[in-house]
Write a protein that holds these residues in place. Sequence first.
Motif, short mmCIF file in Angstrom:
data_model
loop_
_atom_site.label_atom_id
_atom_site.label_comp_id
_atom_site.label_asym_id
_atom_site.label_seq_id
_atom_site.Cartn_x
_atom_site.Cartn_y
_atom_site.Cartn_z
N LEU A 6 35.24 26.83 44.50
CA LEU A 6 35.56 27.65 43.33
C LEU A 6 34.59 28.82 43.20
O LEU A 6 34.97 29.94 42.91
N LYS A 7 33.30 28.50 43.46
CA LYS A 7 32.30 29.56 43.33
C LYS A 7 32.54 30.68 44.34
O LYS A 7 32.37 31.86 44.01
N LEU A 9 35.40 31.55 45.64
CA LEU A 9 36.57 32.33 45.20
C LEU A 9 36.17 33.24 44.04
O LEU A 9 36.54 34.41 43.99
N TRP A 10 35.42 32.66 43.12
CA TRP A 10 35.00 33.41 41.92
C TRP A 10 34.27 34.69 42.33
O TRP A 10 34.52 35.76 41.80
N ASN A 11 33.37 34.53 43.30
CA ASN A 11 32.55 35.68 43.70
C ASN A 11 33.33 36.74 44.48
O ASN A 11 32.84 37.85 44.66
N LYS A 12 34.52 36.37 44.94
CA LYS A 12 35.31 37.36 45.68
C LYS A 12 35.94 38.40 44.77
O LYS A 12 36.47 39.40 45.24
N GLN A 13 35.96 38.12 43.47
CA GLN A 13 36.53 39.09 42.54
C GLN A 13 35.57 40.28 42.43
O GLN A 13 34.45 40.14 41.98
N ASP A 14 36.05 41.41 42.94
CA ASP A 14 35.19 42.60 42.85
C ASP A 14 35.15 43.09 41.42
O ASP A 14 36.18 43.14 40.76
N ALA A 15 33.98 43.46 41.00
CA ALA A 15 33.89 44.06 39.67
C ALA A 15 34.40 45.48 39.77
O ALA A 15 34.25 46.13 40.81
N LYS B 12 28.13 43.47 36.66
CA LYS B 12 29.06 42.68 37.45
C LYS B 12 29.28 41.30 36.81
O LYS B 12 30.41 40.83 36.71
N PHE B 15 31.27 41.68 33.62
CA PHE B 15 32.66 42.02 33.93
C PHE B 15 33.43 40.78 34.36
O PHE B 15 34.54 40.53 33.91
N ARG B 16 32.82 39.98 35.25
CA ARG B 16 33.55 38.82 35.76
C ARG B 16 33.77 37.75 34.69
O ARG B 16 34.80 37.08 34.66
N ARG B 25 42.19 43.19 34.58
CA ARG B 25 41.02 44.00 34.96
C ARG B 25 40.72 45.11 33.95
O ARG B 25 39.56 45.34 33.61
N VAL B 95 42.03 33.78 45.01
CA VAL B 95 41.17 34.37 43.98
C VAL B 95 42.02 34.65 42.75
O VAL B 95 41.65 34.34 41.61
N LEU B 98 42.79 31.44 41.02
CA LEU B 98 41.64 30.89 40.28
C LEU B 98 41.51 31.56 38.92
O LEU B 98 41.40 30.90 37.88
N TYR B 99 41.56 32.88 38.91
CA TYR B 99 41.40 33.60 37.64
C TYR B 99 42.58 33.33 36.71
O TYR B 99 42.42 33.26 35.49
N LEU B 117 30.41 29.43 36.90
CA LEU B 117 30.68 30.01 38.21
C LEU B 117 29.81 31.24 38.46
O LEU B 117 29.54 31.60 39.60
#
Lengths: 196, 157
Positions: A6-7, A9-15, B12, B15-16, B25, B95, B98-99, B117
Amino acid sequence: MDTNNLKDLWNKQDAIPQPDLNELLKSALKLKNKNRNQMLLVMAMGVATMLFILTIGYFIEPELITTRIGVALIILAIIFFLVSSGGLLRLLMKDADQSLNAADYLQLLITIKEKQLVLGTRIMNLYFAALGMGLLLYMIEYTLKMPLIGGLIAYGITAAWILFNWVYLRPRILSKQQAKISEVIKNLEKVNNQLS
Amino acid sequence: MVFEEIYKHYWKKVFRICMGYVNDRDWAQDIAQETFITVWQQLPNFRNESAIGTWLFRIAANHCLRQLEKSKKHPKEEFPPQIAEQEEPSTDENVRLLYQYISELEEVDRLIISMELEEIPQAEISKVLGMTESNIRVRIHRIKEKLSQKFNSNGHE
């Protein structure tokens, strides 16, 4: 799916790229100015109203004091209406401190919303009361100059109108106004319960 | 700590967390920006009574919760076009899922799992939300199970 993934995947979300600091601060200033301008507008409206009442009192030169009081009450009623319908109430109330923890923040927000609800109702009641009283007082001077039967009819119609406002219109306007804020309170309470 | 540093360091993460809460987004960007505007305004009042992170995440979490006041749909704030318009990057299907799954959780659970996370210590999460640490631990465990179940029922190993 392994929970460790999960972590990743979570980190793959680009800000979204960070907005330029100057642009952000400009937005902040704009927001701040907007709030300040709204506040100034409210104060200006208050002052203008006072001046308006004084001017009318000076120029209409009625024989009875009741006429002047009547006019003042009617103008006051208009102000009550503007305050309660224009969302000004929110502006006049202190906002909840956002650096509180979420539980305290939500609790405070609920209290503020409840106060807003009570105050909104009170101001709306004041609006109808001031309008009705103002009309009745204003009419005294002119009704006295009418024949008795004409005066009775004029007062009868006005009283019926005020009664209609109070009994029918007021509850309808109030419930419409309160529906939204009650909904917000309900949602805030629901989330507040999730915290325990 | 000066604002520029905070802004650079935490953008960052904030935002997440917002993204975990709303899964949109543009909306997340707006909440993140509102958060930093509040931070900028309140920074002179920051008294070091808590860590700067805790303080900032509280503001972010409260801005997220405050979305309850607005309509369900994302209200567009008046930010300059330069800020408002960004291109949608292509994201991995998992991804996205997950979101999406996170955004289907209850409001508080969304915040808890997003902060977990984001590797914010559980002690800090408890301070941000005003819950006990043990409660946070239990909740995280349950949320992770729930998310795994959702992935599994969708045919992912």
